[in-house]
Scaffold this motif. Structure first.
Motif, PDB file in Angstrom:
ATOM      1  N   ILE A 193     -35.342  22.075  35.593  1.00 36.46           N
ATOM      2  CA  ILE A 193     -34.831  20.858  36.235  1.00 36.46           C
ATOM      3  C   ILE A 193     -33.351  21.092  36.527  1.00 36.46           C
ATOM      4  O   ILE A 193     -32.545  21.241  35.602  1.00 36.46           O
ATOM      5  N   TYR A 194     -33.017  21.128  37.812  1.00 38.72           N
ATOM      6  CA  TYR A 194     -31.657  21.434  38.237  1.00 38.72           C
ATOM      7  C   TYR A 194     -31.035  20.213  38.922  1.00 38.72           C
ATOM      8  O   TYR A 194     -31.646  19.135  38.956  1.00 38.72           O
ATOM      9  N   ASN A 195     -29.845  20.382  39.473  1.00 42.56           N
ATOM     10  CA  ASN A 195     -29.120  19.239  40.052  1.00 42.56           C
ATOM     11  C   ASN A 195     -29.924  18.517  41.126  1.00 42.56           C
ATOM     12  O   ASN A 195     -29.866  17.290  41.233  1.00 42.56           O
ATOM     13  N   ASP A 196     -30.664  19.279  41.941  1.00 44.97           N
ATOM     14  CA  ASP A 196     -31.391  18.670  43.058  1.00 44.97           C
ATOM     15  C   ASP A 196     -32.791  18.186  42.674  1.00 44.97           C
ATOM     16  O   ASP A 196     -33.433  17.477  43.461  1.00 44.97           O
ATOM     17  N   SER A 197     -33.272  18.579  41.506  1.00 45.62           N
ATOM     18  CA  SER A 197     -34.679  18.350  41.166  1.00 45.62           C
ATOM     19  C   SER A 197     -35.065  16.875  41.194  1.00 45.62           C
ATOM     20  O   SER A 197     -36.129  16.508  41.705  1.00 45.62           O
ATOM     21  N   ASN A 198     -34.204  16.021  40.638  1.00 41.91           N
ATOM     22  CA  ASN A 198     -34.549  14.597  40.559  1.00 41.91           C
ATOM     23  C   ASN A 198     -34.669  13.958  41.939  1.00 41.91           C
ATOM     24  O   ASN A 198     -35.462  13.023  42.121  1.00 41.91           O
ATOM     25  N   GLN A 199     -33.897  14.456  42.902  1.00 42.11           N
ATOM     26  CA  GLN A 199     -34.026  13.920  44.264  1.00 42.11           C
ATOM     27  C   GLN A 199     -35.365  14.301  44.879  1.00 42.11           C
ATOM     28  O   GLN A 199     -35.976  13.510  45.593  1.00 42.11           O
ATOM     29  N   TYR A 200     -35.842  15.526  44.605  1.00 39.80           N
ATOM     30  CA  TYR A 200     -37.164  15.914  45.102  1.00 39.80           C
ATOM     31  C   TYR A 200     -38.252  15.068  44.441  1.00 39.80           C
ATOM     32  O   TYR A 200     -39.187  14.608  45.101  1.00 39.80           O
ATOM     33  N   ILE A 201     -38.128  14.866  43.140  1.00 42.54           N
ATOM     34  CA  ILE A 201     -39.129  14.076  42.409  1.00 42.54           C
ATOM     35  C   ILE A 201     -39.139  12.631  42.906  1.00 42.54           C
ATOM     36  O   ILE A 201     -40.203  12.028  43.068  1.00 42.54           O
ATOM     37  N   ALA A 202     -37.949  12.079  43.160  1.00 46.25           N
ATOM     38  CA  ALA A 202     -37.840  10.685  43.595  1.00 46.25           C
ATOM     39  C   ALA A 202     -38.117  10.498  45.088  1.00 46.25           C
ATOM     40  O   ALA A 202     -38.064   9.374  45.582  1.00 46.25           O
TER      41      ALA A 202
END
Length: 447
Positions: A30-39
């Motif tokens: 889980i990296y800096n951009d991961s949560n944006q992809y998940i959301a």
């Protein structure tokens, strides 16, 4: 099964074992951009978030990421085998060359965790690169089939893959243009220039379809029939870096001008401006890279959002649309005045991109990168002079176009980090290997 086929099958075990090892010994990144992809964030291109959504819907929140990680490693292994098999067929590669081609394709998965600041393990990470790199290998294989076999089926598949790439990362829109160049080259060889119009129409339709699919995805998951947001803000970061405060007078809209001054003054406080860069071309690139994310997120996005909130914006997406609108006005107003400073920065970032496409930025490796580019280009010219039908030259042309398109497209919007440059590296070194291999075979025939 013959002994030769057994050896080839064993060679293809290399990528299988490599990615099996990454899956078994690694963990979900889980990296800096991961949560944006998940959301399924409005800033992110749709394909990778949609890919995650499918498995989240099927398997539930708790289990799906491990399944995704397994599939990413499986897809990565398949793509390496597919491209290797394609090249083996066209070049009649022996076992050692087949293994080398395999290993070169694994290089980004080794270099990125070792040399990127994030330590990103591509196939284990919840990042779009986990899909983009395998898709690019498949795209490369189909493009080569289109050129070597003059296959209409390969032409169609490679265009579909180019479209999928562009839906996964914005920078990969260059793949559609790369497809156009390769398709036109195939038509030139067949002397079928009357079909040029069909190729150009396909490109226009691909870009039109991409826009429609992005907007449809955002309507379905974010409630707005719009393209992804914050593209203009991303471009503004590099323009703001090259600007002087007096340039704000060129902005006719008073409210937009105040937003420019807000970000510019914050940039001056942080010394995130060309005026504070050390002397030297590459030093300028390093300075801009150091401050690019700060400019985009801390000095533009956050203060603008705070002011928008005070102005009564209640919905995040219209707020983003407004930020893009204002950023576009600032860019159009300022760019004529700051163009040459901006262009200087653009070329400096591009040099870093060219280096990272074949090596790592370092005083010694910078010279190595220059040498290896000159070597491959001269070797390709020599090979073409010897044999106008050389397949290796065509692969080299594809590789050099890939590197150039990726570097100069990425530098327009953001900096050329190693994780963004991984697409050119394997095809470049594969092209170098094939040029050497083709010349070796030719030399051996003569003696």
């Amino acid at each position: 099964m013959t002994e030769k086929k057994k050896r080839v099958s064993l060679l293809y075990l290399a990528p299988v074992l490599f990615f099996a090892g990454l899956w078994l010994m690694g963990e979900t990144g889980i990296y800096n951009d991961s949560n944006q992809y998940i959301a399924m964030h409005i800033h992110r291109e749709p394909l990778y978030p949609f890919f995650l959504w499918i498995f989240r819907t099927l398997l539930g929140e708790e289990n799906y990421l491990e399944t995704v990680r397994f599939l990413q490693n499986a897809i990565a292994a398949f793509s390496v085998i597919w491209l290797t098999a394609c090249l083996r067929r066209y070049f009649s590669l022996k076992s050692i060359m087949t293994l080398l081609v395999c290993l070169v394709q694994l290089a980004p998965h080794v270099i990125t965790p070792l040399f990127s600041a994030s330590g990103l393990v591509l196939s284990n990470g919840i990042v779009s690169e986990a899909l983009v790199l395998p898709l690019f290998y498949l795209f490369t294989a189909e493009c080569l089939k289109m050129v070597f076999d003059k296959s209409k089926k390969a032409a169609a598949w490679s265009l579909v893959l180019a479209l999928l790439l562009s839906l996964t990362r914005g920078q990969m829109m260059f793949a559609v243009l790369l497809w156009m160049v390769m398709a036109l080259a195939a038509l030139l060889e067949k002397k079928q220039w009357k079909k040029t119009g069909i190729v150009l129409l396909c490109v226009v339709l691909a870009f039109g379809l991409r826009s429609f699919l992005v907007k449809s995805y955002n309507l379905a998951f974010n409630g707005y029939f719009i393209n992804n947001t914050f593209g203009e803000v991303g471009m503004l970061a590099n323009v703001l870096y090259a600007a002087d405060r007096s340039d704000g007078e060129r902005i006719e809209d008073e409210m937009v001008r105040e937003y420019f001054y807000l970000s510019y003054d914050l940039a001056q406080e942080q010394q995130a401006n060309y005026q504070y860069a050390p002397e030297g071309f590459l030093n300028r690139a390093a300075h801009l890279e150091q401050y690019h994310d700060m400019l985009k997120f801390d000095l533009i996005e956050e203060p603008w959002r705070a002011r928008h909130d005070s102005e009564g914006f209640l919905d995040y997406i219209p707020e983003n649309v407004e930020s893009d609108r204002m950023a576009g006005i600032i860019i159009k107003s300022l760019l004529p005045a700051v163009f040459w400073r901006w262009f200087y920065d653009y070329m400096a970032l591009s040099v870093y991109g060219l280096i990272r496409s074949v090596a790592v930025v370092h005083p010694l490796l910078n010279w190595y990168a220059l040498f290896v580019y000159i070597f491959v280009i001269l070797l390709a010219v020599y090979t073409f002079w010897k044999d106008r039908n050389s397949k290796a030259v065509r692969v080299a042309a594809f590789a050099l176009l890939t590197v150039a398109a990726n570097v100069y497209a990425t530098s327009l919007i953001i900096m050329c980090l190693s994780r963004y440059m991984i697409y050119g590296l394997p095809v470049f070194y594969i092209a170098a290997l094939l040029l050497l291999y083709e010349n070796k075979k030719s030399f051996c025939k003569k003696i």
